[in-house]
Motif scaffolding. Structure first.
Motif, PDB file in Angstrom:
ATOM      1  N   GLN A 175      -2.101  -9.085   8.210  1.00 46.31           N
ATOM      2  CA  GLN A 175      -2.973  -7.857   7.973  1.00 46.31           C
ATOM      3  C   GLN A 175      -2.158  -6.993   8.289  1.00 46.31           C
ATOM      4  OE1 GLN A 175      -6.076  -8.246  11.089  1.00 46.31           O
ATOM      5  NE2 GLN A 175      -6.939 -10.230  10.331  1.00 46.31           N
ATOM      6  N   CYS A 176      -2.497  -5.385   7.949  1.00 45.87           N
ATOM      7  CA  CYS A 176      -1.775  -4.507   8.178  1.00 45.87           C
ATOM      8  C   CYS A 176      -1.688  -4.399   9.777  1.00 45.87           C
ATOM      9  CB  CYS A 176      -2.364  -2.993   7.521  1.00 45.87           C
ATOM     10  SG  CYS A 176      -1.427  -1.784   7.509  1.00 45.87           S
ATOM     11  N   PRO A 177      -0.495  -4.085  10.226  1.00 48.60           N
ATOM     12  CA  PRO A 177      -0.272  -3.869  11.704  1.00 48.60           C
ATOM     13  C   PRO A 177      -0.308  -2.462  12.134  1.00 48.60           C
ATOM     14  CG  PRO A 177       1.994  -3.953  10.526  1.00 48.60           C
ATOM     15  CD  PRO A 177       0.841  -4.298   9.546  1.00 48.60           C
ATOM     16  N   PHE A 178      -0.611  -1.713  11.390  1.00 49.63           N
ATOM     17  CA  PHE A 178      -0.881  -0.149  11.628  1.00 49.63           C
ATOM     18  C   PHE A 178      -2.213   0.092  11.989  1.00 49.63           C
ATOM     19  CE2 PHE A 178       2.756  -0.653   8.835  1.00 49.63           C
ATOM     20  CZ  PHE A 178       3.903  -0.212   9.862  1.00 49.63           C
ATOM     21  N   CYS A 213      -0.591   0.119   4.654  1.00 52.29           N
ATOM     22  CA  CYS A 213       0.160  -0.907   4.094  1.00 52.29           C
ATOM     23  C   CYS A 213       0.015  -0.832   2.600  1.00 52.29           C
ATOM     24  CB  CYS A 213      -0.305  -2.216   4.371  1.00 52.29           C
ATOM     25  SG  CYS A 213       0.360  -2.569   6.205  1.00 52.29           S
ATOM     26  N   LYS A 214      -1.074  -0.417   2.018  1.00 48.44           N
ATOM     27  CA  LYS A 214      -1.312  -0.142   0.644  1.00 48.44           C
ATOM     28  C   LYS A 214      -0.636   0.932   0.002  1.00 48.44           C
ATOM     29  CE  LYS A 214      -5.409  -2.970   0.071  1.00 48.44           C
ATOM     30  NZ  LYS A 214      -6.253  -3.217  -0.603  1.00 48.44           N
ATOM     31  N   LEU A 215      -0.034   1.933   0.971  1.00 48.18           N
ATOM     32  CA  LEU A 215       0.845   2.936   0.510  1.00 48.18           C
ATOM     33  C   LEU A 215       2.332   2.510   0.059  1.00 48.18           C
ATOM     34  CD1 LEU A 215      -0.262   5.742   3.031  1.00 48.18           C
ATOM     35  CD2 LEU A 215      -1.107   5.427   0.787  1.00 48.18           C
ATOM     36  N   ASN A 216       2.629   1.204   0.375  1.00 56.05           N
ATOM     37  CA  ASN A 216       3.829   0.727   0.177  1.00 56.05           C
ATOM     38  C   ASN A 216       3.832   0.308  -1.147  1.00 56.05           C
ATOM     39  OD1 ASN A 216       6.164  -0.923  -0.121  1.00 56.05           O
ATOM     40  ND2 ASN A 216       5.531  -2.251   1.627  1.00 56.05           N
ATOM     41  N   PRO A 217       4.828   1.133  -1.868  1.00 56.31           N
ATOM     42  CA  PRO A 217       4.953   0.747  -3.353  1.00 56.31           C
ATOM     43  C   PRO A 217       5.197  -0.639  -3.726  1.00 56.31           C
ATOM     44  CG  PRO A 217       6.836   1.800  -2.658  1.00 56.31           C
ATOM     45  CD  PRO A 217       5.734   1.813  -1.496  1.00 56.31           C
ATOM     46  N   PHE A 218       5.470  -1.339  -2.553  1.00 56.38           N
ATOM     47  CA  PHE A 218       5.805  -2.912  -2.826  1.00 56.38           C
ATOM     48  C   PHE A 218       4.885  -3.675  -2.294  1.00 56.38           C
ATOM     49  CE2 PHE A 218       9.765  -0.829  -2.787  1.00 56.38           C
ATOM     50  CZ  PHE A 218      10.246  -0.900  -4.179  1.00 56.38           C
ATOM     51  N   TYR A 219       3.608  -3.120  -1.942  1.00 63.15           N
ATOM     52  CA  TYR A 219       2.607  -4.044  -1.058  1.00 63.15           C
ATOM     53  C   TYR A 219       2.380  -5.237  -2.018  1.00 63.15           C
ATOM     54  CZ  TYR A 219      -1.839  -5.186   1.047  1.00 63.15           C
ATOM     55  OH  TYR A 219      -2.911  -5.812   1.552  1.00 63.15           O
ATOM     56  N   GLU A 220       1.771  -5.096  -3.193  1.00 66.40           N
ATOM     57  CA  GLU A 220       1.460  -6.362  -3.923  1.00 66.40           C
ATOM     58  C   GLU A 220       2.338  -7.332  -4.029  1.00 66.40           C
ATOM     59  OE1 GLU A 220      -1.921  -6.737  -5.181  1.00 66.40           O
ATOM     60  OE2 GLU A 220      -2.366  -4.712  -4.214  1.00 66.40           O
ATOM     61  N   GLU A 221       3.515  -6.998  -4.272  1.00 69.64           N
ATOM     62  CA  GLU A 221       4.822  -8.035  -4.398  1.00 69.64           C
ATOM     63  C   GLU A 221       4.894  -8.692  -3.021  1.00 69.64           C
ATOM     64  OE1 GLU A 221       4.737  -5.309  -7.766  1.00 69.64           O
ATOM     65  OE2 GLU A 221       4.797  -4.834  -5.626  1.00 69.64           O
ATOM     66  N   VAL A 222       5.041  -7.866  -2.109  1.00 72.48           N
ATOM     67  CA  VAL A 222       5.371  -8.478  -0.734  1.00 72.48           C
ATOM     68  C   VAL A 222       4.046  -9.591  -0.349  1.00 72.48           C
ATOM     69  CG1 VAL A 222       5.462  -8.048   1.914  1.00 72.48           C
ATOM     70  CG2 VAL A 222       6.711  -6.533  -0.100  1.00 72.48           C
ATOM     71  N   VAL A 223       2.758  -9.190  -0.588  1.00 67.13           N
ATOM     72  CA  VAL A 223       1.832  -9.994  -0.239  1.00 67.13           C
ATOM     73  C   VAL A 223       1.645 -11.326  -1.011  1.00 67.13           C
ATOM     74  CG1 VAL A 223      -0.582 -10.314  -0.461  1.00 67.13           C
ATOM     75  CG2 VAL A 223       0.278  -8.248   0.743  1.00 67.13           C
ATOM     76  N   GLY A 224       2.183 -11.155  -2.344  1.00 63.15           N
ATOM     77  CA  GLY A 224       2.509 -12.285  -3.076  1.00 63.15           C
ATOM     78  C   GLY A 224       3.538 -13.041  -2.869  1.00 63.15           C
ATOM     79  N   LEU A 225       4.680 -12.696  -2.504  1.00 63.91           N
ATOM     80  CA  LEU A 225       5.725 -13.464  -1.992  1.00 63.91           C
ATOM     81  C   LEU A 225       5.218 -14.219  -0.689  1.00 63.91           C
ATOM     82  CD1 LEU A 225       8.481 -14.149  -2.002  1.00 63.91           C
ATOM     83  CD2 LEU A 225       9.093 -12.348  -0.609  1.00 63.91           C
ATOM     84  N   ARG A 226       4.328 -13.611   0.289  1.00 64.08           N
ATOM     85  CA  ARG A 226       3.716 -14.568   1.357  1.00 64.08           C
ATOM     86  C   ARG A 226       2.928 -15.474   0.945  1.00 64.08           C
ATOM     87  NH1 ARG A 226      -0.126 -14.716   5.268  1.00 64.08           N
ATOM     88  NH2 ARG A 226       0.604 -14.736   7.395  1.00 64.08           N
ATOM     89  N   PHE A 227       1.978 -15.197  -0.051  1.00 64.37           N
ATOM     90  CA  PHE A 227       1.154 -16.245  -0.663  1.00 64.37           C
ATOM     91  C   PHE A 227       2.052 -17.449  -1.236  1.00 64.37           C
ATOM     92  CE2 PHE A 227      -1.601 -17.916  -4.043  1.00 64.37           C
ATOM     93  CZ  PHE A 227      -2.452 -18.155  -3.288  1.00 64.37           C
ATOM     94  N   PRO A 285      -6.411   4.170   9.724  1.00 65.47           N
ATOM     95  CA  PRO A 285      -6.804   3.259   8.459  1.00 65.47           C
ATOM     96  C   PRO A 285      -5.328   2.478   8.103  1.00 65.47           C
ATOM     97  CG  PRO A 285      -6.538   5.422   7.626  1.00 65.47           C
ATOM     98  CD  PRO A 285      -6.578   5.728   9.226  1.00 65.47           C
ATOM     99  N   PRO A 286      -5.710   1.461   7.526  1.00 68.97           N
ATOM    100  CA  PRO A 286      -4.660   0.417   7.001  1.00 68.97           C
ATOM    101  C   PRO A 286      -3.743   1.028   6.034  1.00 68.97           C
ATOM    102  CG  PRO A 286      -6.358  -0.178   6.248  1.00 68.97           C
ATOM    103  CD  PRO A 286      -7.000   0.691   7.194  1.00 68.97           C
TER     104      PRO A 286
END
Length: 95
Positions: free
Chosen positions: A42-45, A63-77, A60-61
């Protein structure tokens, strides 16, 4: 003929990094555990700021402002799937 990927890569300066992140493969349980520990579920912020038990405001969270959010979440998955499918480990500790 120009494909959508080629057009997208010319407009997005971050495309090479996105592609590199998407191309990372998990080859060992140690690597998968490291990624699962390093990338939060989850977003720690996101949090409520309280004073004397009353919520003053909500952060608010972001993390979705991170331009690599989707890729990093995909890597964790990918790492979670590797641990569960390839290693047969219980991954509920990372959820």
């Amino acid at each position: 003929m120009i494909t959508i990927t080629q057009v997208h890569s010319h407009k997005d300066l971050l495309y090479p990094i996105r592609r590199w992140l998407e191309g990372i493969e998990i080859h060992s349980p140690q690597q998968a555990h490291l990624l699962c520990k390093a990338i939060p579920a989850q977003c720690p912020f996101e949090r409520d700021v309280k004073l004397f038990g009353r919520i003053l405001f909500h952060i608010p969270p972001m993390c979705k402002l991170n331009p690599f959010y989707e890729e990093v979440v995909g890597l964790r998955f990918k790492a979670l799937c590797y641990l569960a499918d390839e290693c047969g480990e219980d991954v509920t500790a990372y959820c």
